[in-house]
Design a protein around this motif. Structure first.
Motif, mmCIF file in Angstrom:
data_model
loop_
_atom_site.group_PDB
_atom_site.id
_atom_site.type_symbol
_atom_site.label_atom_id
_atom_site.label_comp_id
_atom_site.label_asym_id
_atom_site.label_seq_id
_atom_site.Cartn_x
_atom_site.Cartn_y
_atom_site.Cartn_z
ATOM 1 N N GLN A 151 24.619 3.924 5.190
ATOM 2 C CA GLN A 151 25.350 2.659 5.331
ATOM 3 C C GLN A 151 24.411 1.463 5.124
ATOM 4 O O GLN A 151 24.780 0.475 4.472
ATOM 5 N N LEU A 152 23.213 1.537 5.687
ATOM 6 C CA LEU A 152 22.260 0.429 5.572
ATOM 7 C C LEU A 152 21.784 0.261 4.132
ATOM 8 O O LEU A 152 21.645 -0.865 3.641
ATOM 9 N N ILE A 153 21.544 1.372 3.454
ATOM 10 C CA ILE A 153 21.108 1.313 2.062
ATOM 11 C C ILE A 153 22.200 0.709 1.194
ATOM 12 O O ILE A 153 21.938 -0.132 0.326
ATOM 13 N N ALA A 154 23.449 1.095 1.455
ATOM 14 C CA ALA A 154 24.576 0.519 0.720
ATOM 15 C C ALA A 154 24.695 -0.980 0.975
ATOM 16 O O ALA A 154 25.188 -1.730 0.123
ATOM 17 N N ALA A 155 24.225 -1.430 2.144
ATOM 18 C CA ALA A 155 24.284 -2.859 2.495
ATOM 19 C C ALA A 155 23.081 -3.640 1.976
ATOM 20 O O ALA A 155 22.965 -4.844 2.258
ATOM 21 N N GLY A 156 22.168 -2.966 1.251
ATOM 22 C CA GLY A 156 21.049 -3.676 0.634
ATOM 23 C C GLY A 156 19.713 -3.549 1.324
ATOM 24 O O GLY A 156 18.745 -4.213 0.956
ATOM 25 N N TYR A 157 19.620 -2.685 2.343
ATOM 26 C CA TYR A 157 18.358 -2.468 3.044
ATOM 27 C C TYR A 157 17.637 -1.243 2.471
ATOM 28 O O TYR A 157 18.209 -0.450 1.727
ATOM 29 N N GLN A 158 16.370 -1.088 2.841
ATOM 30 C CA GLN A 158 15.663 0.180 2.664
ATOM 31 C C GLN A 158 15.288 0.685 4.049
ATOM 32 O O GLN A 158 15.131 -0.095 4.986
ATOM 33 N N VAL A 159 15.180 1.987 4.188
ATOM 34 C CA VAL A 159 14.908 2.617 5.471
ATOM 35 C C VAL A 159 13.536 3.267 5.420
ATOM 36 O O VAL A 159 13.196 3.969 4.461
ATOM 37 N N VAL A 160 12.730 3.020 6.453
ATOM 38 C CA VAL A 160 11.401 3.639 6.565
ATOM 39 C C VAL A 160 11.367 4.458 7.849
ATOM 40 O O VAL A 160 11.711 3.957 8.928
ATOM 41 N N HIS A 220 16.233 7.310 -2.765
ATOM 42 C CA HIS A 220 15.307 6.400 -3.451
ATOM 43 C C HIS A 220 14.896 5.245 -2.538
ATOM 44 O O HIS A 220 13.810 4.680 -2.690
ATOM 45 N N TYR A 221 15.755 4.899 -1.569
ATOM 46 C CA TYR A 221 15.475 3.768 -0.683
ATOM 47 C C TYR A 221 15.209 4.213 0.754
ATOM 48 O O TYR A 221 15.292 3.415 1.678
ATOM 49 N N CYS A 222 14.872 5.488 0.931
ATOM 50 C CA CYS A 222 14.513 6.016 2.257
ATOM 51 C C CYS A 222 13.128 6.647 2.157
ATOM 52 O O CYS A 222 12.937 7.617 1.415
ATOM 53 N N HIS A 223 12.174 6.111 2.881
ATOM 54 C CA HIS A 223 10.771 6.524 2.767
ATOM 55 C C HIS A 223 10.338 7.228 4.053
ATOM 56 O O HIS A 223 10.375 6.633 5.128
ATOM 57 N N ASN A 224 9.928 8.461 3.935
ATOM 58 C CA ASN A 224 9.459 9.220 5.096
ATOM 59 C C ASN A 224 7.951 9.054 5.235
ATOM 60 O O ASN A 224 7.177 9.716 4.543
ATOM 61 N N LEU A 225 7.533 8.166 6.115
ATOM 62 C CA LEU A 225 6.099 7.925 6.332
ATOM 63 C C LEU A 225 5.581 8.639 7.578
ATOM 64 O O LEU A 225 4.425 8.421 7.975
ATOM 65 N N ALA A 226 6.392 9.494 8.185
ATOM 66 C CA ALA A 226 5.941 10.249 9.363
ATOM 67 C C ALA A 226 4.751 11.122 8.974
ATOM 68 O O ALA A 226 4.823 11.911 8.043
ATOM 69 N N ILE A 274 14.599 -1.532 7.457
ATOM 70 C CA ILE A 274 15.030 -1.094 8.778
ATOM 71 C C ILE A 274 14.194 0.131 9.127
ATOM 72 O O ILE A 274 14.157 1.102 8.368
ATOM 73 N N GLY A 275 13.487 0.083 10.227
ATOM 74 C CA GLY A 275 12.651 1.206 10.637
ATOM 75 C C GLY A 275 13.429 2.174 11.513
ATOM 76 O O GLY A 275 14.191 1.757 12.381
ATOM 77 N N PHE A 276 13.238 3.456 11.269
ATOM 78 C CA PHE A 276 13.773 4.516 12.131
ATOM 79 C C PHE A 276 12.597 5.244 12.770
ATOM 80 O O PHE A 276 11.628 5.594 12.075
ATOM 81 N N CYS A 277 12.674 5.504 14.054
ATOM 82 C CA CYS A 277 11.672 6.316 14.762
ATOM 83 C C CYS A 277 12.411 7.524 15.350
ATOM 84 O O CYS A 277 12.820 7.504 16.510
ATOM 85 N N PRO A 278 12.581 8.587 14.559
ATOM 86 C CA PRO A 278 13.459 9.686 14.959
ATOM 87 C C PRO A 278 12.787 10.790 15.754
ATOM 88 O O PRO A 278 13.446 11.736 16.173
ATOM 89 N N GLN A 301 0.821 -1.210 0.000
ATOM 90 C CA GLN A 301 0.000 0.000 0.000
ATOM 91 C C GLN A 301 0.859 1.267 0.000
ATOM 92 O O GLN A 301 0.493 2.276 -0.594
ATOM 93 N N PHE A 302 2.018 1.193 0.674
ATOM 94 C CA PHE A 302 2.914 2.351 0.733
ATOM 95 C C PHE A 302 4.079 2.229 -0.255
ATOM 96 O O PHE A 302 5.067 2.966 -0.146
ATOM 97 N N ALA A 303 3.932 1.320 -1.218
ATOM 98 C CA ALA A 303 4.889 1.163 -2.319
ATOM 99 C C ALA A 303 6.316 0.921 -1.825
ATOM 100 O O ALA A 303 7.284 1.439 -2.385
ATOM 101 N N LEU A 304 6.440 0.138 -0.765
ATOM 102 C CA LEU A 304 7.768 -0.211 -0.270
ATOM 103 C C LEU A 304 8.355 -1.323 -1.140
ATOM 104 O O LEU A 304 7.632 -2.180 -1.665
ATOM 105 N N ASN A 305 9.647 -1.307 -1.303
ATOM 106 C CA ASN A 305 10.350 -2.238 -2.164
ATOM 107 C C ASN A 305 10.275 -3.653 -1.582
ATOM 108 O O ASN A 305 10.762 -3.902 -0.476
ATOM 109 N N ALA A 306 9.660 -4.550 -2.315
ATOM 110 C CA ALA A 306 9.480 -5.919 -1.817
ATOM 111 C C ALA A 306 10.786 -6.710 -1.810
ATOM 112 O O ALA A 306 10.868 -7.762 -1.175
ATOM 113 N N GLU A 307 11.807 -6.218 -2.520
ATOM 114 C CA GLU A 307 13.069 -6.947 -2.644
ATOM 115 C C GLU A 307 14.066 -6.605 -1.536
ATOM 116 O O GLU A 307 15.018 -7.338 -1.308
ATOM 117 N N ARG A 308 13.867 -5.458 -0.871
ATOM 118 C CA ARG A 308 14.832 -5.019 0.140
ATOM 119 C C ARG A 308 14.218 -5.119 1.533
ATOM 120 O O ARG A 308 13.132 -4.605 1.762
#
Length: 349
Positions: free
Chosen positions: A208-217, A241-247, A183-187, A173-180
């Motif tokens: 660093q996490l994105i370079a390691a193959g993760y996406q950050v939400v 491109h791999y960091c999604h701000n859903l706040a 890692i959630g951040f609560c800032p 629903q939030f178009a998150l990448n199904a392949e990656r």
């Protein structure tokens, strides 16, 4: 046994209150537990299998509204509750069970609630250092539990339930990448930047996490949106491109589901931290002036990083942008080290 609980009004407190519900169900398997709390709590209460029904408390946090509380209590009389537990310490929070005529009304003394509560406990704070212990102790007869050492172990920590299909559907629903993996951040932090890990540290870790193959939400309320944007803008163009701000974009229900979908979570001391702990996600919790001594994340998969001791009641740090120096001093490399260890442990499990 029919039980009414007057629940807390803060996310973290509400999460820890589940330990009481779990303990009550362990002691009384046939008990039917209803919880009266602000309407926003329903997405949390609905994921606690011990809770039969969530009853909305329509009154604001500071309102006495004696007449309305009388009407609320009177309307509950037909439910024939046999026992009530009042978790907030305020005078007004004990009124509804009293007006409902519930025979046994249990709680800590708080604001001199003689008469309103007829099973009134006097809290010895050093004997029950954790909030979760104070909640769980109410499930037992006062003569049996004199300190946290008397509580049956292990304590039944909060545990929310989320189905696998819900995770997949909500991520789509939030178009998150199904392949990656996520890692959630609560800032965010309720009272401003003094309890926040700096946005530039979050950005360094995200890169660093994105370079390691993760996406950050990024999770949080609408008032955390700006903090999330700061983190994204600090990344390079490819990283964004791999960091999604859903706040501010998710309802609490959706945030709970997506946190359950995360491979791990990095968070300040916040309500979302307690939700992530209750979802049993690998968790790195970052503390500065606030202390984990009273309300730590309740999970064996949680790691707390704090470089100072004591409790410091500050709303704004002295460093640039209002950050507290103790949080600035927590370097991304240290967080990455803890996170990597947690993720490796998860893979081996």
């Amino acid at each position: 046994m029919k039980i009414l609980v007057i629940g807390p009004s803060w996310v973290g407190d509400m999460m820890m209150s589940q330990s009481l519900y779990r303990t009550l169900k362990a002691e009384h398997p046939d008990a039917e537990i209803d919880v009266m709390a602000p309407a926003w709590c329903r997405p949390l209460l609905s994921r606690m299998p011990e809770v039969n029904d969530a009853l909305a408390m329509p009154l604001g946090h500071g309102a006495l509204a004696l007449g309305e509380r009388y009407r609320l209590g009177k309307a509950l009389r037909d439910k024939k509750y046999q026992r009530a537990y009042v978790l907030p310490g305020s005078f007004k929070s004990a009124l509804v069970p009293f007006f409902a005529g519930i025979p046994q009304r249990v709680g800590w003394r708080g604001e001199m609630r003689y008469g309103l509560l007829n099973d009134l406990r006097v809290l010895d704070k050093p004997a029950f250092p954790l909030m979760v212990e104070r909640y769980a102790a109410l499930a037992y007869d006062a003569s049996r539990i004199k300190s946290a050492r008397d509580l049956p172990q292990p304590l039944l920590w909060p545990r929310l339930q989320v189905e696998e299909q819900e995770k997949i559907e909500t991520a789509a629903q939030f178009a998150l990448n199904a392949e990656r993996p996520i890692i959630g951040f609560c800032p965010g932090a309720e009272f401003g930047p003094a309890k926040r890990w700096p946005h530039y540290h979050y950005a360094t870790l995200a890169q660093q996490l994105i370079a390691a193959g993760y996406q950050v939400v990024l999770f949080g309320s609408a008032k955390d949106r700006e903090t999330g944007d700061q983190i994204r803008q600090t990344l390079d163009e490819a990283g964004r491109h791999y960091c999604h701000n859903l706040a501010g974009e998710t309802k609490l229900e959706q945030a709970v589901i997506l946190l359950a979908h995360c491979h791990a979570v990095v968070t300040n001391d916040s309500g979302l931290m307690h939700i992530a702990a209750a979802l049993n996600r690998p968790l790195v919790a970052l503390y500065g002036p606030s202390s984990p001594d009273f309300t730590p994340p309740l999970s064996k998969q949680a790691r707390v990083i704090r470089l100072i001791t004591g409790y410091h009641k500050v709303r704004k740090g002295e460093a640039e942008q209002g950050y507290h120096q103790s949080l600035i001093d927590i370097q991304p490399a240290r967080v990455m080290e803890e996170l990597t260890a947690l993720l490796s442990q998860q893979e081996r499990a």
